[in-house]
Enzyme design. Sequence first.
Site, PDB file in Angstrom:
ATOM      1  N   ARG D  98       0.826  -1.215   0.000  1.00 54.39           N
ATOM      2  CA  ARG D  98       0.000   0.000   0.000  1.00 54.39           C
ATOM      3  C   ARG D  98       0.858   1.262   0.000  1.00 54.39           C
ATOM      4  O   ARG D  98       0.517   2.257  -0.628  1.00 54.39           O
ATOM      5  CB  ARG D  98      -0.933  -0.025   1.226  1.00 54.39           C
ATOM      6  N   ASN D 152     -10.641  -4.320  -0.161  1.00 52.83           N
ATOM      7  CA  ASN D 152     -10.719  -3.168  -1.058  1.00 52.83           C
ATOM      8  C   ASN D 152      -9.909  -3.369  -2.336  1.00 52.83           C
ATOM      9  O   ASN D 152      -8.964  -4.142  -2.315  1.00 52.83           O
ATOM     10  CB  ASN D 152     -10.207  -1.917  -0.331  1.00 52.83           C
ATOM     11  N   CYS D 174     -19.033  -2.575   2.761  1.00 53.58           N
ATOM     12  CA  CYS D 174     -18.242  -1.382   3.060  1.00 53.58           C
ATOM     13  C   CYS D 174     -18.900  -0.678   4.237  1.00 53.58           C
ATOM     14  O   CYS D 174     -20.122  -0.717   4.388  1.00 53.58           O
ATOM     15  CB  CYS D 174     -18.204  -0.466   1.847  1.00 53.58           C
ATOM     16  N   HIS D 204     -17.582   3.440  -2.483  1.00 56.09           N
ATOM     17  CA  HIS D 204     -16.733   4.623  -2.312  1.00 56.09           C
ATOM     18  C   HIS D 204     -17.134   5.726  -3.278  1.00 56.09           C
ATOM     19  O   HIS D 204     -16.346   6.645  -3.554  1.00 56.09           O
ATOM     20  CB  HIS D 204     -15.230   4.283  -2.457  1.00 56.09           C
ATOM     21  N   TYR D 258     -15.512   9.869   0.008  1.00 62.07           N
ATOM     22  CA  TYR D 258     -14.619   9.637  -1.133  1.00 62.07           C
ATOM     23  C   TYR D 258     -14.962  10.495  -2.349  1.00 62.07           C
ATOM     24  O   TYR D 258     -14.154  10.595  -3.268  1.00 62.07           O
ATOM     25  CB  TYR D 258     -14.631   8.159  -1.525  1.00 62.07           C
TER      26      TYR D 258
HETATM   27 MN   LIG Z   1     -14.944   0.774   2.026  1.00 62.51          MN
END
Ligand SMILES: [Mn+2]
Lengths: 443, 443, 443, 443
Positions: D98, D152, D174, D204, D258
């Site tokens: 990440r 994700n 989520c 998102h 998001y």
């Molecule tokens: Mn999420």
Amino acid sequence: MTKKQGIKVVTIGGGSSYTPELVEGFIKRYEQVPVRELWLVDIEAGHQKLEIVGALARRMVKKAGVDLTIYTTLDRKKALQGADFVTTQLRVGLLDARIIDERIPLQHGIIGQETNGAGGLFKALRTIPVLLDIAKDIVTYCPNAWLINFTNPAGLVTEALLRYSAHQKVIGVCNVPYNMHQSIASMLGVEKDSVSIDFAGLNHLVFGTHVYVDGEDVTDAVLELLSDPEMALSMKNIAPLPWGRTFLKALGLVPCPYHRYYYQTKKILEEELRAFHSGHTRAEVVKTLETELFQLYESEDLHVKPPQLEQRGGAYYSDVACNVIASIVNDTRDVQVLNVRNNGSIRELPEDAVVEVNCIVGKHGPTPLSMGALPIHVHGLLQQIKSYEQVAAKAAVTGSYEQALLAMAIHPLVPDEELAETVLKEMLAAHKAYLPQFFSETK
Amino acid sequence: MTKKQGIKVVTIGGGSSYTPELVEGFIKRYEQVPVRELWLVDIEAGHQKLEIVGALARRMVKKAGVDLTIYTTLDRKKALQGADFVTTQLRVGLLDARIIDERIPLQHGIIGQETNGAGGLFKALRTIPVLLDIAKDIVTYCPNAWLINFTNPAGLVTEALLRYSAHQKVIGVCNVPYNMHQSIASMLGVEKDSVSIDFAGLNHLVFGTHVYVDGEDVTDAVLELLSDPEMALSMKNIAPLPWGRTFLKALGLVPCPYHRYYYQTKKILEEELRAFHSGHTRAEVVKTLETELFQLYESEDLHVKPPQLEQRGGAYYSDVACNVIASIVNDTRDVQVLNVRNNGSIRELPEDAVVEVNCIVGKHGPTPLSMGALPIHVHGLLQQIKSYEQVAAKAAVTGSYEQALLAMAIHPLVPDEELAETVLKEMLAAHKAYLPQFFSETK
Amino acid sequence: MTKKQGIKVVTIGGGSSYTPELVEGFIKRYEQVPVRELWLVDIEAGHQKLEIVGALARRMVKKAGVDLTIYTTLDRKKALQGADFVTTQLRVGLLDARIIDERIPLQHGIIGQETNGAGGLFKALRTIPVLLDIAKDIVTYCPNAWLINFTNPAGLVTEALLRYSAHQKVIGVCNVPYNMHQSIASMLGVEKDSVSIDFAGLNHLVFGTHVYVDGEDVTDAVLELLSDPEMALSMKNIAPLPWGRTFLKALGLVPCPYHRYYYQTKKILEEELRAFHSGHTRAEVVKTLETELFQLYESEDLHVKPPQLEQRGGAYYSDVACNVIASIVNDTRDVQVLNVRNNGSIRELPEDAVVEVNCIVGKHGPTPLSMGALPIHVHGLLQQIKSYEQVAAKAAVTGSYEQALLAMAIHPLVPDEELAETVLKEMLAAHKAYLPQFFSETK
Amino acid sequence: MTKKQGIKVVTIGGGSSYTPELVEGFIKRYEQVPVRELWLVDIEAGHQKLEIVGALARRMVKKAGVDLTIYTTLDRKKALQGADFVTTQLRVGLLDARIIDERIPLQHGIIGQETNGAGGLFKALRTIPVLLDIAKDIVTYCPNAWLINFTNPAGLVTEALLRYSAHQKVIGVCNVPYNMHQSIASMLGVEKDSVSIDFAGLNHLVFGTHVYVDGEDVTDAVLELLSDPEMALSMKNIAPLPWGRTFLKALGLVPCPYHRYYYQTKKILEEELRAFHSGHTRAEVVKTLETELFQLYESEDLHVKPPQLEQRGGAYYSDVACNVIASIVNDTRDVQVLNVRNNGSIRELPEDAVVEVNCIVGKHGPTPLSMGALPIHVHGLLQQIKSYEQVAAKAAVTGSYEQALLAMAIHPLVPDEELAETVLKEMLAAHKAYLPQFFSETK
Ligand SMILES: [Mn+2]
Ligand SMILES: [Mn+2]
Ligand SMILES: [Mn+2]
Ligand SMILES: [Mn+2]
């Protein structure tokens, strides 16, 4: 509308023989849905029946001991003031009009029936302008009220309302899915609550696409049972005669009783012609029943809904309506089968068409579930009836002879455009008093 | 394929009585489309007719003085090598099968016809596997060839090919739009070239949505003329009997002759039953005509297409096919009415369905025009027939009894599922020799 | 309108420097399209230029010896009487407004351009009300006339006209597909006529989905050539800078020059910022060119379109417009790339959206071809720009600050809603004189 | 699976720091959902963490006194045998991967983030093949199990699973809608239960389209509150910085946090670049937090989920997952917000796309509600991200460099195709060990 203040319901066509069932429904659910005022509205011609029914309703309420006031009136506008729910169960032209709807088509060798074919078309032509008028009054007198329409053809009438009325809080209801649910549970020998069914289609043309018992898919077993003649005979809400076993298996969906008009047209027509020639079409039978019912209703000793009402047909209509009202009042968000705007729920039908489909029902009304794809072999019939309904709605609103002819001619139960015009002309003449939009001077 | 090298055409079912028309078509257009090789292919059972037709074709070519070699063969694979175009005009089971297609349904009181209803379904069930086989050979022996299908029911067969075949260069053709174009021009008393028509629908269910003369919309005038009994009688390609004047006006579209099966079902059925009882169904009439035609063809003195062929029906089929070929060869990009994948051209039908519609035709084949919205009142019928076609195609490919029953039962000309099964069983038995997919051991 | 009587064309914004090209176009095509009257209309502020251009046009016509009368007028209504075609090439606020459209966004670090982003939005906000006004006059004075709109952003303006105007005979034109066609032919070293291209997308966002040479698909070869830096540099109509080779291959479609704004945003922005800081944005360059052009136009010795006009940009616009007119007049039904209502032509975009797509053009106007599916990887961009265009059109018509902000904020070239509002406010202030709908008292 | 027998859950990536929350969830709901076996599965590299987490889980269960056995294993196939639910919370490449996802894009001046843009793409490319592998094992070892994916980018991963896996009982979850629900209730100062929200969009990128309090629509009030800087600061789950007041009003929908990546790209990028230059990107911060968490987890005195876990982000994920499991087990048919196949629920997105939307959840899984039309101004962004997701899923499955480049280049956060290729190459190299599909010999 708040539960604390109590709910006000207005029932148009309140003099109907069905009203005691509705009153019983409100009494039974009083804890959940405290209806404090029930206004029964009718027209001058139905004044006497209205008072008979109103008196019975008052005796029922008194006996039950609930705080619910019954009003009877011919003044619709006054009744509507501040209503929370308006239910419509009127019948323009009464049963005599229905007898005409049945007999004229049959005289020409085609199906004559209350909600299908030429008969259903004329019921729609008479009813839609009246409903649009009511909706207009609602906009003026109680714009936040939900209009819950029972009047047949309920799908077509709802289509017309959502397409042509400024009032959009409209729900069409029918007892067919409710009865199918009950019959299937009983056929399977299980509790009704353990059964859930995905319903999708049009009013009086709705399919059970999946049947589940405790979450397990038992659709195939139901189809197998439905083609068993023994079973079918005892399950009159599903289908009075059996379906072909291979046909049902191939169909893969549970048909509703009215599907027989389309998949068994020939046999149904033969049955109807028999009734026609003996002078006992369904409307004629019902008319006799109604007379008897009203005799019962007049008795001062009657304090409950009489059991004979169940013979009348339309049983559980009030359960369906009361359930919708209860879920809206209590923001329940449970699943019910209602006539609403499609919105992609049934992908094969137009977005803005009215469909009969599983919905969740909460305070802001019903939201349909996305039912996924229906099999290709039912797209045609559904689209055909929906096309017919949209043309019929247009004819009803505009009073256009051409549109009425089109509606008649494209209906699958009317097998010829020339015949369509013959029947159309006869029926227009016979129903002239109730079809001002087709006969106005200025057209 | 280049014009310089000359074109190779293979005609499957080359022994058909239609072939002389096709040969005449190639001769007439030799300058534009230099067909150098025409391979007529047939099966053993048609050997004799193939040779009669082949010999006539050779005399025609010789007389015309064009450089075109006629081959006759039973060896399909050999014929296909390097072909540019493959046309299919075969008839599985010959006219005897068609007689069965007509008589069994009529015996049960329902329409029996070559391309519609139960008869059309069985023609499809016999034909589709053969066409898929041909398409497979094309993939192997001439993958760049265009398959131009004449075989009825041409729309349904094209649907099956585009859905189930690896070969996708497939075009379905029909002479109905061509004849409508011609008849309408003659009805209006104008030159054919000054008329243009927007066609949209399905094969044998195509509508003229707009008719223009020199760019002016004259659709209303055409509808008016079409409902004139005098006119209708003399315009047999459009409709042998008149349409209701108000009905046509309300419809707002020019129907094709086959629409009578759906909008005048009752009258057509009565006509057919008369023919049935007199032993002169259409197939029976045609069979006699064919025998006479082949007697003519055998004459060594015949060097041209005999005028009697026009009686046979199907006139101008070859014009339609030759026009497609010419436009592909010459990258003409002119408008023709063909059966192709929808691709949004008719918005009310599925994207991947085969439709009959105006296309422009160039070297890379036909591209449909976006026809805009069709009126709501025809959505139902079109979707219903398309649903039927897709189920029928599946039945033909899988040999599924259930799918065949579904196709039969949902067809609007079959008014009962029980009757559907009765007729299905009889027809399956009668056509058993040509339906191996329904009778294979391993199923 | 008949060819015999001759055609009357009205050009709104007739004082534009482009007019000589249009006049040349009519002269060249006089045999096919006998334009007898050309009315050049402008507003008071453009009076002087109108007369300069009108005089040149008259000298051109005289020299060519065709029977075409040039009228110049400020009276639009008078000019429109009985027109057959109305072309619009006006520029509200002239080049000074365009300079503002470019410089304010660039000052805030975002792209400022005539037809894309914030600049394109403001050009649309100024232009749409004027075009709707013209369309209103057309309904009154020449309801059968075709409105052929050149004014940028041509796709968005056509979207607004077809959505909000009663006049529906509207076609949007652009020279981008025309130039791509020409450039691709030259890049391949073949005759233009042997190349055919399937175009589909939106104005200034159109893709060549397939390129054919004599019917053979050469799309891959074109993509390969387009990513060759040498080729790209010499093909300025396609793209002034090369595309990534793998990117183009993956894209699988031929982009238009304007696609660089979306696929090469960063590089374009850097280029524009350089021009901005040097005081030579495109509008500033063009303004100088225009001054020089009008000096040329004034010369009594000039009797033809001067070659310097090609520097101006927009070359071949007149060819595109004349071709449309010629095909309508002559009912040609050939393929042209136009901005029309989608109608299912591009399945991924809404039915009623305006798209730029291959059409056939005949007397009753353009009909789009059904282009089949576009690859998934371009659906997003196309839908995003179409969403923006529909919001922008609404903002232009309503004068809603909120809608204008939305249009700005959802545009992919405006990377922040707060910044969008800052730029919006500055541009509204700067263009106040041309945006009465946003500043009216009564709002 | 029956409640009586108890439920078996398998958690892939069981060594995650999130696991204690999940265990707590099962303990809290033990009455409703009696999970008897929880199998925590991880890979060799995560062995140590798995044992730490497993030991803590056992202490938690023991303290709570419920009959729930915790298994830890590296043998996935063994674990899956007979599972009822499989949850996936794995992280391929752990937090080090990440960090790369964040830092490489930022180094090139574009957004680097876990689920959006270039970073999200690479997380998907690494994750999807592993999930497909797990789904394959599920088909073999527990075909009736529901796969509940937390990993994700959850929407994209679910899209890939439903598109490319034989196992179709897949639900993506989520916590964003869950947190929005909670935050909005708290912002309004009302009980969470009195608030209901219509959610529709993509993972998102989900919008609250309507917010109701006790059935009254309060959406406008929520939008007003959301643009209040004071409110925004204290409501970090909704948006760490305020939204423009007019923008939100024009938008008319409640954005999720998001959405800032798309509507406030510039500001977010500036924030991220600050973090990048200080060496404290989100992944780097989280890595430190994780180390601390595992130190806590090791303590034998810890018997509950430590409060520090809430800092980690992803709070309430377990509530969301447990709620789904509970509704399936108990056939509850209540409304939850999940990632499922669209099926017409959001009409503007393709039927077969995965969307995040209100569903009812019962024994046979989730059924989406038909959400009606979304406003035109969000169609573009939704379609753009969905296009990207479908291309990205294809790239992940095929290992196609071209598809990966396309996915990168069409993403709205990557502003140039050349830059896209540069970043793509660097990231492919950096993640090579986890992207075998892009580097296999045989490609
Ligand atoms: Mn999420
Ligand atoms: Mn009913
Ligand atoms: Mn035909
Ligand atoms: Mn342009």
